[in-house]
Design a protein around this motif. Structure first.
Motif, PDB file in Angstrom:
ATOM      1  N   THR A  42       0.840  -1.193   0.000  1.00  0.00           N
ATOM      2  CA  THR A  42       0.000   0.000   0.000  1.00  0.00           C
ATOM      3  C   THR A  42       0.877   1.247   0.000  1.00  0.00           C
ATOM      4  O   THR A  42       2.067   1.190   0.326  1.00  0.00           O
ATOM      5  N   TYR A  43       0.267   2.371  -0.348  1.00  0.00           N
ATOM      6  CA  TYR A  43       1.000   3.635  -0.319  1.00  0.00           C
ATOM      7  C   TYR A  43       1.464   3.945   1.098  1.00  0.00           C
ATOM      8  O   TYR A  43       2.543   4.494   1.300  1.00  0.00           O
ATOM      9  N   GLN A  44       0.666   3.579   2.105  1.00  0.00           N
ATOM     10  CA  GLN A  44       1.049   3.799   3.492  1.00  0.00           C
ATOM     11  C   GLN A  44       2.269   2.948   3.863  1.00  0.00           C
ATOM     12  O   GLN A  44       3.177   3.412   4.549  1.00  0.00           O
ATOM     13  N   GLU A  45       2.299   1.703   3.409  1.00  0.00           N
ATOM     14  CA  GLU A  45       3.454   0.841   3.677  1.00  0.00           C
ATOM     15  C   GLU A  45       4.711   1.382   3.006  1.00  0.00           C
ATOM     16  O   GLU A  45       5.790   1.397   3.607  1.00  0.00           O
ATOM     17  N   ILE A  46       4.569   1.845   1.784  1.00  0.00           N
ATOM     18  CA  ILE A  46       5.719   2.377   1.053  1.00  0.00           C
ATOM     19  C   ILE A  46       6.208   3.664   1.695  1.00  0.00           C
ATOM     20  O   ILE A  46       7.419   3.851   1.872  1.00  0.00           O
ATOM     21  N   SER A  47       5.298   4.549   2.058  1.00  0.00           N
ATOM     22  CA  SER A  47       5.725   5.807   2.688  1.00  0.00           C
ATOM     23  C   SER A  47       6.375   5.539   4.039  1.00  0.00           C
ATOM     24  O   SER A  47       7.325   6.218   4.431  1.00  0.00           O
ATOM     25  N   GLY A  48       5.905   4.531   4.766  1.00  0.00           N
ATOM     26  CA  GLY A  48       6.545   4.154   6.024  1.00  0.00           C
ATOM     27  C   GLY A  48       7.945   3.621   5.798  1.00  0.00           C
ATOM     28  O   GLY A  48       8.874   3.905   6.556  1.00  0.00           O
ATOM     29  N   PHE A  49       8.125   2.859   4.719  1.00  0.00           N
ATOM     30  CA  PHE A  49       9.426   2.319   4.359  1.00  0.00           C
ATOM     31  C   PHE A  49      10.409   3.460   4.060  1.00  0.00           C
ATOM     32  O   PHE A  49      11.572   3.417   4.469  1.00  0.00           O
ATOM     33  N   TRP A  50       9.947   4.493   3.335  1.00  0.00           N
ATOM     34  CA  TRP A  50      10.804   5.605   2.960  1.00  0.00           C
ATOM     35  C   TRP A  50      10.862   6.682   4.029  1.00  0.00           C
ATOM     36  O   TRP A  50      11.687   7.585   3.954  1.00  0.00           O
ATOM     37  N   GLY A  51       9.942   6.634   5.000  1.00  0.00           N
ATOM     38  CA  GLY A  51       9.921   7.655   6.044  1.00  0.00           C
ATOM     39  C   GLY A  51       9.421   8.997   5.537  1.00  0.00           C
ATOM     40  O   GLY A  51       9.933  10.050   5.898  1.00  0.00           O
ATOM     41  N   CYS A  52       8.405   8.947   4.673  1.00  0.00           N
ATOM     42  CA  CYS A  52       7.830  10.167   4.120  1.00  0.00           C
ATOM     43  C   CYS A  52       6.312  10.062   4.134  1.00  0.00           C
ATOM     44  O   CYS A  52       5.764   9.025   4.473  1.00  0.00           O
ATOM     45  N   SER A  53       5.646  11.133   3.759  1.00  0.00           N
ATOM     46  CA  SER A  53       4.190  11.099   3.717  1.00  0.00           C
ATOM     47  C   SER A  53       3.727  10.475   2.413  1.00  0.00           C
ATOM     48  O   SER A  53       4.440  10.488   1.411  1.00  0.00           O
ATOM     49  N   SER A  54       2.528   9.908   2.445  1.00  0.00           N
ATOM     50  CA  SER A  54       2.003   9.274   1.237  1.00  0.00           C
ATOM     51  C   SER A  54       1.368  10.310   0.344  1.00  0.00           C
ATOM     52  O   SER A  54       1.179  10.152  -0.799  1.00  0.00           O
TER      53      SER A  54
END
Length: 54
Positions: A42-54
């Protein structure tokens, strides 16, 4: 909601090869994002991985 698998195996192989050969961080990030989205992250999982907002 995650995207459905949209890359063919050939496209995925080419992106993985480019990822290994790339020395540009922006390109590396974009390739990783495409591969993660393709793997139903999910976009939330990816943004958490990168440490940024979705």
């Amino acid at each position: 909601m995650p995207a459905k698998v949209f890359l063919t195996q050939s496209q995925k192989d080419n992106l993985q090869k480019a990822l290994k050969e790339s020395d540009r961080s922006q390109l590396t990030q974009k390739i990783l994002m495409l591969l993660l989205i393709n793997d139903d992250k999910t976009y939330q999982e990816i943004s958490g991985f990168w440490g940024c907002s979705s």
